[in-house]
Write an enzyme that holds these catalytic residues in place. Sequence first.
Site, short mmCIF file in Angstrom:
data_model
loop_
_atom_site.label_atom_id
_atom_site.label_comp_id
_atom_site.label_asym_id
_atom_site.label_seq_id
_atom_site.Cartn_x
_atom_site.Cartn_y
_atom_site.Cartn_z
N ILE A 26 0.84 -1.20 0.00
CA ILE A 26 0.00 0.00 0.00
C ILE A 26 0.88 1.25 0.00
CG2 ILE A 26 -1.85 -1.18 1.23
CD1 ILE A 26 -1.06 0.50 3.71
N SER A 27 0.27 2.35 -0.42
CA SER A 27 0.90 3.67 -0.36
C SER A 27 2.23 3.67 -1.12
CB SER A 27 1.06 4.08 1.10
OG SER A 27 1.40 5.44 1.22
N ASN A 28 3.32 4.08 -0.48
CA ASN A 28 4.61 4.05 -1.16
C ASN A 28 4.98 2.63 -1.57
OD1 ASN A 28 5.03 6.78 -1.02
ND2 ASN A 28 6.42 6.72 0.71
#
Length: 722
Positions: free
Chosen positions: A326-328
């Site tokens: 997730i995210s980065n």
Amino acid sequence: MQPRHVRAVISRLSPTRHPTAVAAAVAILSVAGCGGGGSTTIVSPGTGDTSTPVAVPAFVKGAVGVKHYDGVSDDLATGGLGKDGLAGAAPAFADPNAPTAAELRRNAIYANYRAIVDVSAAGGYGTLYGPNVDAQGNVTAGQGKVPGTEYIAFADDGTGQQNVTVLAQIPDTFDPKNPCIISATSSGSRGVYGGIAVGEWGLKRGCAVAYTDKGTGAAPHDLDSDTVPLIDGTRTTRQAAGKLAAFAAPAGATSLADFGAAFPHRLAFKHAHSKQNPEANWGLNTLQAIEFTLFAINDKFGTKNASGVATTTFTRDNVLVIASAISNGGGAAIAAAEQDTNGLIDGVAVGEPNVEMPPGANIVVRRGGATVAASGKHLYDYTTIANLFQLCASQVPALSNAPKIGASLPSQTIDRCASLVTANKVAGGTTAAQAGAALAQLHAAGWEAESDELHTSLSLLEVASSISVTYANAYARASVTDRLCHYSFASPAATTLVPTAIPAIALAGLFSTGNGIPPTTGVTLMNDDSPGGAMRDFLSKSPSNSVADANLDGALCLRNLFDTGNSALMTGIGQTYRNGNLRGKPTVIVHGRSDGLLPVNHTSRPYLGLNRRVEGPTTKLSYIEVTNGQHFDGFIDAVPGYAKRYIPMHVYLNRALDAVYTNLKTGTALPPSQVVRTTPRGGNDTDVVGPQILPSNVPPISLTPAAGDVILVTDTLVDVPN
């Protein structure tokens, strides 16, 4: 002659107590310290007498640590805490000033799991997701502990300046006849266990999990004591660690000693101050983690030759690999898929990914038939805009009930508005008018109205300022001694808020508790240019006006680096752009429409169009946009008001993984791109823990969505329904 493995059981040494034996201690890499279930070993490159041995990947420098966990006293998924322990109080260190490697690992799993997942039963933990919910979604009475083996090492070029941690978890349920791997690259700027909540999905299915910290990490270089973290989180001096430091800050134009004398009590963090621009290599690091995990599987299960040496049995051709996170970490998975020229990855499933759109992509994003105000901006571009305007926007009267930290808004929100007027960034004769103008700036920059109620809490938590400072340093490859825009990181004194020596207990545990991007665990942003002397940034004054406006001058400086095209910054940014080519891999991206950190208009929406332009109508990318979803599940049932408004996105990441896995295993079609319409749990604005979530609050991703929910895409246009 071909390399083989030489194994040796070695007693664990403490680098802080035996500095002359650091090389031996770190060679062990204290994979899990003294955790239960087996002995710690090393695997070292050597020479041998077979033609097809398992080879340690060339990018691994130094030894490989190996540790088995029995699933009782310690395990892969929960650090021995189990489902109830992850939801309870943080485990204590026997000696908080000198925690063991095993304690640091356990606490890192605890802190990182809770940072990504809402661990409240009312929010779905233990029923919709969690260690006790099995691979088929059944709620069990167990604690979800997973016995298995961890391998850990550094990926490096031989200098010791990179030392990217790669870690493989192989559950005892791994089936060599049905081998699979998922990657779980760390989110944010976290350490190697920063993807542990994602890895849980793979461990439940008997898949090995490939982790990497992607060149970031929670534990800093303390310049006062000149101590650095090792791969297991324990600390020693920079000199004793040598090339085995997980991170040791390089100097800039000023030596570290001279800098420390002029600016005492400062700390350097790997993402900001490694001078490596880590994001440029997140795709490579994810591929390395997968390759390292393939090595580990072969080392453990590879067919033995006549000499008893494991041979390469598992390859990209016979192991199912899904890149996830997730995210980065999600952005790193997408980057890895784009860079995967060798066909290592079979599918991709990510949540709210940080994907950097290239300039000139010219993808038009429409919502409800109307072109959105802005789309496809780079992270640094839109985050420095948020850093200017979010704090003032929190004063909009219509947002008075938005989630906030504390009972009332601090004076900095008013002063920021007034200073923005002086700087000609907004207009208005009243605070309310100025705040409305600030919110309008955010809308014009591409934030959806669904993010409005997040600006208050995100600004009070200093999210945009911390990201702006860290990424400015990272992209520009700045040294800690450069103090870009007069920012530094330090521990604030209790009353004066000036830089002071970080408490020994906080420093010792930062590997576990830190997020790698201050503010974090006793370390915060410092405005070194505040009138009267350096102090905590949020409570400081701008030097141009001596107003306590949370250092608008610093925010303007960070923004100006982009507006003026600072060459070092722009070079670094240019190394992070994605190209949209997923190489035909089945892919599902899930993203919350309300995301205030990585807005959908700058990330997943335009990336859907970029991919379509590159791969054409045969693309296998499906984009799922979830209403009432935002970026920080860990804030739900933790920050008042979040539970009332937002649903857990972790549910949809798990469903994306299910969809990609089923597609790869059985050929079942991926769901088409669509909007999934959820129902918030409700409750009161002051509730920390909301009402019990129900399955009806988080409906499934549909294989046949209603016409009004379908997201349409061509090579120039992404059309998202209201």
